[in-house]
Design an enzyme around this catalytic site. Structure first.
Site, PDB file in Angstrom:
ATOM      1  CE1 TYR A 221      -3.908   2.055   0.831  1.00  0.00           C
ATOM      2  CE2 TYR A 221      -2.557   3.095   2.468  1.00  0.00           C
ATOM      3  CZ  TYR A 221      -3.634   3.097   1.604  1.00  0.00           C
ATOM      4  OH  TYR A 221      -4.380   4.255   1.887  1.00  0.00           O
TER       5      TYR A 221
ATOM      6  CE1 TYR B  42      -4.845   5.541  -1.920  1.00  0.00           C
ATOM      7  CE2 TYR B  42      -6.789   7.510  -2.352  1.00  0.00           C
ATOM      8  CZ  TYR B  42      -5.757   6.511  -1.283  1.00  0.00           C
ATOM      9  OH  TYR B  42      -6.373   6.489  -0.167  1.00  0.00           O
TER      10      TYR B  42
END
Lengths: 382, 139
Positions: free
Chosen positions: A286, A336
């Site tokens: 992430y 994203y």
């Protein structure tokens, strides 16, 4: 049931992602509902399932299960959950789906996340509000969040262990190379370390390319039991497990750079399966900010503590290197989608469907996210 | 001139803190049951969940844990000051808090610099606690 026994009893059998590149730019009429429906349809196609078979629904929180189920005509759903729309819930949602299947709450769970940040012109970075109403102890001093907080922690890291901004640039540069092999990745232009260093600071010492993108798109998965997975279209990707470890202190500035959190997640996730760092073929991170990669590499024990910046040099984290990371470009260069796109990439790699960016003989992929709620997952193929 | 930067909205939790700052006193909540000192001033103790808190005078001394130089106009009213620093100060009493370091060029800020609090009256009603370098031996 122990974690080891649970491992491999459920699988991801369908995935879909938007064409993030085609969606880049703003469209005032674009909706999260449309993007989600599109991704769910494609994920079911990918799995070879009909929507009438879907009896579980987990949302990433931006589109609630009720309006989505109406729109998609999901009329026989037994298990629904909305997750908070935060960028760290993907492993949690995945484990919830697996648990629901394992416990007989549902047979085929659809999970999705759908974002319209760019079209909705969402602004990130404002401070305040992290501690509850009224307690504005950051933005009164001009502190933004959370990139500035990672930046602040990086100054401490550099103070303790040394290392340069140029060394950190190996992370965004590697991910950009990977994005160039991914036709749906948003950032396709080549980026050298000089380009990285020439970009402006956002919160010094972090620069523009240390920050993830802001874009539109959706990702969907289908989870079912390992047993049912055998009859479906794709090679099942097994859910080895997930882990989380929240310490909720100092609002993104973790005082040991998430070392404790990573060690704890490793104990929960990898140790019961007898999986060590050497058994991991790729890591998906992430990458809200580049430093999340650095600190996780140290925390999970891939790199010695304080030596992560040296460790990532010379192509070690690039395709063809010892440990390819974020092979689709990650959130710095692909899109994203709050970690959901990384899990889709893991599935592609584990199935052997990653095309020009395929890791040879890829069997185990570790994922982590380091934020207010650190989380991790392990996916594998037999 | 109107102050356009963010200001706290006072609540039952933090009103004593900001009112003390206005009087140029730096206070922190301490638990009467377990002695823990915490910040921000939540109404309950983070260690033992007691609501029996008292206020102690902070020494105002601490060190810079880390810093960043803000170069993007995220926070309303701060655009004209860019680039400006934000520091996370580790207080002698234990808690950490965000603030700004004044009196040092940004390029000379380093973690572990000893600092001391001072009071900056930003409006007639609000005083922010900011920090300046302190001599290591001048305690």
């Amino acid at each position: 049931m122990s974690k080891a026994e649970f491992s491999g009893r459920t699988a991801i059998v369908g995935i879909a992602t938007s064409d993030f590149k085609a969606l880049y730019g703003t469209d005032p009429e674009r909706t999260r509902e449309d993007l989600a429906t599109h991704a769910i349809r494609d994920a079911l196609d990918d799995a070879g399932l009909k929507k009438e078979q879907v009896d579980g629904l987990i949302t990433g929180g931006t589109v609630h299960y009720e309006p989505l189920a109406y729109r998609a005509g999901l009329t026989d759903v037994r298990f629904c959950v909305d997750y908070p729309s935060a960028g760290r819930m993907c492993p949690m949602a995945l484990m919830h789906a697996a648990q629901a299947v394992e416990n007989g709450l549902a047979n085929y769970v659809v999970l999705f996340n759908s974002l319209c940040f760019r079209s909705n012109q969402v602004k990130f970075g404002m401070g305040g509000g992290w501690m509850g109403t009224g307690l504005l102890y950051d933005s009164v001093y001009g502190m933004a969040s959370p990139g500035a907080q990672y930046s602040l922690a990086f100054t401490r890291y550099q103070h303790l262990y040394g290392g340069t901004e140029e060394q950190l640039g190996a992370i965004p540069v590697a991910f950009r190379k990977h994005a160039q092999l991914n036709p749906v990745a948003i950032m396709q232009n080549s980026m050298t370390i000089e380009d990285y260093l020439a970009a402006r600071y956002i919160a010094q010492p972090l620069r523009l390319f240390d920050y993830c993108l802001v874009n539109d798109g959706a990702v969907a998965y289908v989870v079912t039991s390992a047993e049912r997975a055998r009859d479906l279209k794709q090679k099942p990707v097994m859910i080895g497990g997930t882990a989380g470890r929240a310490n909720f202190r100092e609002w993104y500035v973790d005082l040991d750079f998430w070392a404790d959190a990573c060690a704890s997640m490793k104990r929960d996730l990898m140790d019961p399966l007898g999986v060590g760092t050497d058994d991991i073929d790729s890591v998906q991170v992430y990458d809200n900010f580049s430093v999340s990669v650095l600190w996780g590499l140290e925390g999970f024990g891939f790199a010695p503590k304080g030596q992560g910046l040296e460790w990532i040099q010379d192509g070690r984290i690039e395709l063809g290197g010892e440990l390819p990371i974020n092979t689709s470009g990650g959130m710095l260069s692909e899109a994203y989608l709050q970690g959901w796109n990384q899990h889709a990439e893991s599935v592609r790699q584990l199935r052997g469907q990653a095309g020009p960016r395929q890791i040879p003989d890829c069997q185990r992929i570790l994922y982590w996210g380091l934020s207010a709620l650190p989380s991790a997952s392990l996916l594998y193929v037999d | 001139m109107t102050y356009v930067k963010p200001l706290p909205e006072l609540t039952h939790e933090d009103r004593p803190f900001w009112e003390a700052a206005r009087e140029h006193r730096f206070i922190l909540p301490r638990c009467r049951d377990c002695g823990h000192i915490w910040f921000p001033p939540y109404s309950s103790c983070q260690k033992c969940l007691s609501f029996d808190r008292e206020w102690i005078e902070a020494s105002g001394r601490g060190t810079v844990w880390g810093y960043t130089i803000m170069c993007q106009p995220y926070v309303p009213g701060y655009a004209d000051e860019m680039p400006y620093n934000v520091v996370l100060v580790e207080l002698e009493e234990g808690p950490l808090l965000y603030s700004n370091l004044v009196g040092v060029p940004d390029e000379e800020i380093r973690p572990d610099i000893p600092v001391e609090a001072f009071f900056d009256d930003v409006t007639d009603d609000f005083t922010l606690i900011r920090f300046r370098p302190r001599n290591r031996t001048g305690e």
